[in-house]
Motif scaffolding. Structure first.
Motif, PDB file in Angstrom:
ATOM      1  N   PHE A  38       0.828  -1.203   0.000  1.00  0.00           N
ATOM      2  CA  PHE A  38       0.000   0.000   0.000  1.00  0.00           C
ATOM      3  C   PHE A  38       0.866   1.258   0.000  1.00  0.00           C
ATOM      4  O   PHE A  38       0.567   2.231  -0.711  1.00  0.00           O
ATOM      5  CB  PHE A  38      -0.918  -0.005   1.231  1.00  0.00           C
ATOM      6  N   THR A  39       1.942   1.237   0.781  1.00  0.00           N
ATOM      7  CA  THR A  39       2.850   2.395   0.820  1.00  0.00           C
ATOM      8  C   THR A  39       3.479   2.634  -0.546  1.00  0.00           C
ATOM      9  O   THR A  39       3.564   3.783  -1.016  1.00  0.00           O
ATOM     10  CB  THR A  39       3.948   2.170   1.874  1.00  0.00           C
ATOM     11  N   THR A  94       1.189   7.747  -6.596  1.00  0.00           N
ATOM     12  CA  THR A  94       0.025   8.605  -6.836  1.00  0.00           C
ATOM     13  C   THR A  94       0.360  10.043  -6.416  1.00  0.00           C
ATOM     14  O   THR A  94       1.425  10.312  -5.861  1.00  0.00           O
ATOM     15  CB  THR A  94      -1.191   8.114  -6.028  1.00  0.00           C
ATOM     16  N   ASN A  95      -0.572  10.950  -6.655  1.00  0.00           N
ATOM     17  CA  ASN A  95      -0.377  12.346  -6.247  1.00  0.00           C
ATOM     18  C   ASN A  95      -1.147  12.656  -4.965  1.00  0.00           C
ATOM     19  O   ASN A  95      -1.728  13.734  -4.808  1.00  0.00           O
ATOM     20  CB  ASN A  95      -0.778  13.308  -7.363  1.00  0.00           C
ATOM     21  N   SER A  96      -1.171  11.686  -4.035  1.00  0.00           N
ATOM     22  CA  SER A  96      -1.905  11.852  -2.778  1.00  0.00           C
ATOM     23  C   SER A  96      -1.352  13.032  -1.989  1.00  0.00           C
ATOM     24  O   SER A  96      -0.138  13.228  -1.882  1.00  0.00           O
ATOM     25  CB  SER A  96      -1.802  10.576  -1.939  1.00  0.00           C
ATOM     26  N   LYS A  97      -2.247  13.785  -1.412  1.00  0.00           N
ATOM     27  CA  LYS A  97      -1.856  14.924  -0.566  1.00  0.00           C
ATOM     28  C   LYS A  97      -2.241  14.646   0.881  1.00  0.00           C
ATOM     29  O   LYS A  97      -1.547  13.938   1.585  1.00  0.00           O
ATOM     30  CB  LYS A  97      -2.524  16.205  -1.074  1.00  0.00           C
ATOM     31  N   TYR A 128      12.191  13.189   7.795  1.00  0.00           N
ATOM     32  CA  TYR A 128      11.648  13.740   6.559  1.00  0.00           C
ATOM     33  C   TYR A 128      10.275  13.132   6.279  1.00  0.00           C
ATOM     34  O   TYR A 128       9.320  13.842   5.917  1.00  0.00           O
ATOM     35  CB  TYR A 128      12.619  13.449   5.418  1.00  0.00           C
ATOM     36  N   VAL A 129      10.165  11.815   6.442  1.00  0.00           N
ATOM     37  CA  VAL A 129       8.883  11.142   6.214  1.00  0.00           C
ATOM     38  C   VAL A 129       7.816  11.672   7.160  1.00  0.00           C
ATOM     39  O   VAL A 129       6.694  12.006   6.736  1.00  0.00           O
ATOM     40  CB  VAL A 129       9.049   9.618   6.388  1.00  0.00           C
ATOM     41  N   MET A 130       8.132  11.747   8.438  1.00  0.00           N
ATOM     42  CA  MET A 130       7.156  12.222   9.420  1.00  0.00           C
ATOM     43  C   MET A 130       6.778  13.678   9.167  1.00  0.00           C
ATOM     44  O   MET A 130       5.617  14.070   9.361  1.00  0.00           O
ATOM     45  CB  MET A 130       7.725  12.056  10.834  1.00  0.00           C
ATOM     46  N   ALA A 144       5.790  11.542   1.149  1.00  0.00           N
ATOM     47  CA  ALA A 144       6.242  10.819   2.332  1.00  0.00           C
ATOM     48  C   ALA A 144       6.309   9.317   2.055  1.00  0.00           C
ATOM     49  O   ALA A 144       7.247   8.638   2.505  1.00  0.00           O
ATOM     50  CB  ALA A 144       5.305  11.096   3.506  1.00  0.00           C
ATOM     51  N   SER A 145       5.360   8.787   1.308  1.00  0.00           N
ATOM     52  CA  SER A 145       5.368   7.362   0.971  1.00  0.00           C
ATOM     53  C   SER A 145       6.535   7.021   0.055  1.00  0.00           C
ATOM     54  O   SER A 145       7.129   5.934   0.168  1.00  0.00           O
ATOM     55  CB  SER A 145       4.046   6.969   0.310  1.00  0.00           C
TER      56      SER A 145
END
Length: 302
Positions: free
Chosen positions: A38-39, A45-48, A255-257, A269-270
């Motif tokens: 899923f990650t 994708t262009n998820s925000k 950075y991810v968080m 982030a993903s």
């Protein structure tokens, strides 16, 4: 009770035990595989703020690798890993050799060396904040002794702060390496040491050419544990510097968080998390392969 199946290449296979553990395996694998998959999908994708299924290919990865903040994070992680892994292995080996000399109060020394390992990285970060605090720590001690020219400002300097983070990690992890190496040293036949002394071999040559090669499996285990822990380092950085000064101690996990919760950019982030996953896999998979290959060689009759 299910009878074990005979296996000509090894011990009998107890299928009943595997069958009983099957639900746990399925749940664990399902959770891990689903979340990883899923990650990776969300990174494409262009998820925000929330995940969406609008496929954009490698767009997020191009953004990631062109981002100066990510480049700094990756560079800091490289520096941290060199300091953290290298010094932890060296210091842990030296502590194990020291304890292996049949010293007095061995149990006390083992407890002292292992004590930092029992702390969380949050506590470690706070401890090192106090140690390097100009009003409370080492600098204050030196000033009270009359050395007023001493300035221990490593934690607030952009060019040294990441090394302080690495040293704090070494302080915590070297005890674990010591325990691993000590187990290996206690498994070496004492006749080797006696023979080396009879032949007039110095202690340095004995450890360099005989002991250390025999500890290769322990080094491999410690290397994998330290590398995996180093790649995902987050809480130590947050507790010690919070990524500062500026972003001079920013690491990929932070950075991810940052982009996941504060900047609401789930896709980016993903992508960063997926790169971290690939990095960890690049360390773990060869280790698993070599370990399994070694086991097959041991089982194979000559």
């Amino acid at each position: 009770m299910t009878e074990p199946t005979k296996n000509k290449d090894g011990p009998p296979i107890h299928w009943g035990a595997y069958l009983g553990l099957l639900p746990i395996y399925l749940i664990a694998l399902g959770i891990y595989i689903f979340t990883m998959g899923f990650t990776i999908w969300i990174s494409l994708t262009n998820s925000k703020m929330i995940p969406v299924n609008n496929f954009t290919g490698l767009y997020q990865y191009r953004r990631l690798f062109n981002d100066a903040r990510w480049q700094i994070s990756a560079t800091n992680l490289g520096i941290y890993l060199v300091v953290f892994v290298g010094l932890s292995l060296a210091l842990g080996l030296l502590m194990a050799i020291f304890i292996d000399q049949k010293i007095r109060f061995e149990g006390g020394f083992r407890t002292i060396f292992l004590y930092p390992q029992g702390m969380s990285f949050i506590v470690t970060g706070l401890v090192w904040q106090w140690i390097l605090n100009p009003q409370l720590g080492l600098e204050k001690v030196f000033h009270n002794m009359g050395f007023t020219g001493v300035s221990i400002d490593w934690l607030i300097r952009a060019d040294t702060a990441i090394y302080v983070v690495g040293f704090a990690g070494v302080w915590q992890a070297s005890g674990l390496v010591m325990a691993i190496m000590l187990a290996g040293l206690r498994g070496i036949d004492e006749d080797l040491s006696k023979a080396a002394r009879v032949d007039g071999i110095s202690a340095y040559r004995y450890y360099r050419h005989i002991v250390i090669p025999l500890l290769t499996p322990m080094f491999a285990t410690a290397l994998v544990l330290l590398s995996v822990g180093g790649v995902k380092v987050y809480d130590l950085v947050v507790a010690l510097t919070n990524g500062g000064p500026g972003i001079s101690t920013e690491v990929p996990a932070k950075y991810v968080m940052e982009f996941l919760f504060r900047r609401a950019n789930v896709g980016l982030a993903s992508a960063a998390a997926s790169v971290m996953l690939i990095t960890v896999a690049a360390v773990v998979i060869p280790y698993i392969y070599v370990s399994e290959f070694r086991k097959k060689r041991v089982r194979t009759p000559v």
